[in-house]
Write an enzyme that holds these catalytic residues in place. Sequence first.
Site, PDB file in Angstrom:
ATOM      1  N   HIS A 117     -10.189   0.612   9.117  1.00 38.42           N
ATOM      2  CA  HIS A 117     -11.246   0.944  10.073  1.00 38.42           C
ATOM      3  C   HIS A 117     -12.041  -0.313  10.464  1.00 38.42           C
ATOM      4  O   HIS A 117     -11.538  -1.436  10.309  1.00 38.42           O
ATOM      5  CB  HIS A 117     -12.121   2.072   9.518  1.00 38.42           C
ATOM      6  CG  HIS A 117     -11.289   3.171   8.906  1.00 38.42           C
ATOM      7  ND1 HIS A 117     -10.626   4.106   9.662  1.00 38.42           N
ATOM      8  CD2 HIS A 117     -10.959   3.435   7.616  1.00 38.42           C
ATOM      9  CE1 HIS A 117      -9.938   4.912   8.854  1.00 38.42           C
ATOM     10  NE2 HIS A 117     -10.110   4.531   7.606  1.00 38.42           N
ATOM     11  N   GLU A 154     -16.778   4.164   4.773  1.00 37.06           N
ATOM     12  CA  GLU A 154     -15.492   3.638   4.333  1.00 37.06           C
ATOM     13  C   GLU A 154     -15.270   2.235   4.884  1.00 37.06           C
ATOM     14  O   GLU A 154     -14.732   1.365   4.196  1.00 37.06           O
ATOM     15  CB  GLU A 154     -14.365   4.573   4.774  1.00 37.06           C
ATOM     16  CG  GLU A 154     -12.987   4.103   4.332  1.00 37.06           C
ATOM     17  CD  GLU A 154     -11.858   4.935   4.914  1.00 37.06           C
ATOM     18  OE1 GLU A 154     -12.141   5.918   5.623  1.00 37.06           O
ATOM     19  OE2 GLU A 154     -10.686   4.573   4.668  1.00 37.06           O
ATOM     20  N   HIS A 209      -8.365   1.349   1.819  1.00 35.05           N
ATOM     21  CA  HIS A 209      -9.047   2.540   2.334  1.00 35.05           C
ATOM     22  C   HIS A 209      -9.769   3.283   1.215  1.00 35.05           C
ATOM     23  O   HIS A 209      -9.565   3.031   0.030  1.00 35.05           O
ATOM     24  CB  HIS A 209      -8.024   3.503   2.971  1.00 35.05           C
ATOM     25  CG  HIS A 209      -7.455   3.019   4.258  1.00 35.05           C
ATOM     26  ND1 HIS A 209      -7.941   3.415   5.480  1.00 35.05           N
ATOM     27  CD2 HIS A 209      -6.452   2.130   4.508  1.00 35.05           C
ATOM     28  CE1 HIS A 209      -7.246   2.809   6.444  1.00 35.05           C
ATOM     29  NE2 HIS A 209      -6.347   2.016   5.883  1.00 35.05           N
ATOM     30  N   GLU A 291      -5.618   4.205  -1.105  1.00 33.64           N
ATOM     31  CA  GLU A 291      -6.840   5.008  -1.031  1.00 33.64           C
ATOM     32  C   GLU A 291      -7.488   4.856  -2.402  1.00 33.64           C
ATOM     33  O   GLU A 291      -7.033   5.424  -3.391  1.00 33.64           O
ATOM     34  CB  GLU A 291      -6.504   6.477  -0.753  1.00 33.64           C
ATOM     35  CG  GLU A 291      -5.757   6.722   0.552  1.00 33.64           C
ATOM     36  CD  GLU A 291      -6.671   6.726   1.768  1.00 33.64           C
ATOM     37  OE1 GLU A 291      -7.871   6.418   1.623  1.00 33.64           O
ATOM     38  OE2 GLU A 291      -6.182   7.044   2.867  1.00 33.64           O
TER      39      GLU A 291
HETATM   40 ZN    ZN Z   1      -9.218   5.071   5.836  1.00 30.73          ZN
END
Ligand code: ZN
Length: 327
Positions: A117, A154, A209, A291
């Site tokens: 992101h 995030e 992430h 993640e």
């Molecule tokens: Zn993400």
Amino acid sequence: MSYDDSQPPAPRRFRNSTLLIVLVALVPTCLAGWLVWQAMSGPGDSGPQKVLPLPTPAATSPATTPPATSPGSSPHTSRPPSKSAPASAPSSSSADNKAPTGKGPLAGKVVVIDPGHNPNNYNHGRDIARQVNIGNSSKECDTTGTSTNGGYTEARFTLDVSHRLRTLLQAEGATVEFTQDENRSFGPCVDERARIGNKAKADAVVSVHGDGSAAGNRGFHVILPASVHAGIADTRPIVASSHDLGVRIAGNFVRDTGSAPSNYIGGGTGLDTRSDLGGLNLSTVPKVFIECGNMRDPKDAGLMTSASWRQKAAQGIADGIISFLHQ
Ligand code: ZN
């Protein structure tokens, strides 16, 4: 339990005989050791995919496998229906965070870090909603990502971990490049993120992430590229090497953070294989996503908002990369 940060400190890197001694000591004693053993035991393995053993029951709770549905949640956990869209080729430059290749065991190695992101994506909803070609379907250019319930985004998390990771890798002599460092108005789009790694001829790429799943879903997982041969995507040459990279990162992440593998994705292996991520589909070099935890779970969020835990997370990822590149 396995989420407890109070695990005894482990050596930061294994080398040669020290590796075996430390692993032998760790394997019988804890899940972390067992996973690391798995992560470290197959250098050069390019054969069938190896699956990490299930963790002890105490390390997981029954998986309910709810979808990530919270608004703004990491869309890489969702699998929206595909629709046709023209390919796009944004040409803006990547963040130039290359550092001169230094001395050290990773001298000459190139690692691309892809901080998931972008903190500025929130102001560019239309731009990041544009569909891009990911080979077997189309996908949004980029997304805002998720956040903790307390508002820690995030995008901030991924940049912080990525900065820490860069420092660790550069200390080993690696040349490190970022896909973005908040130095652009939005994105880059997922297809460009892949191309940045490709153009760099990276020896390894890791996309960082945090997940946005339901409370109660905890732990990390590493996302591996599925074998995809469709349109402009052909991951077949990188499936095995990416799997090796991912297994090593998972094992070291367990050891360095004390976190357990996801209790809602991957069946306790800490690994998930996907064919719907442009950042993986379009990569021609070994690449995985991680993640690091579920930002919507209060306990995971407590870890992820801790700078000391983020340092451990970066160390785990770095050790996985270092292990992969040392083989
Ligand atoms: Zn993400």
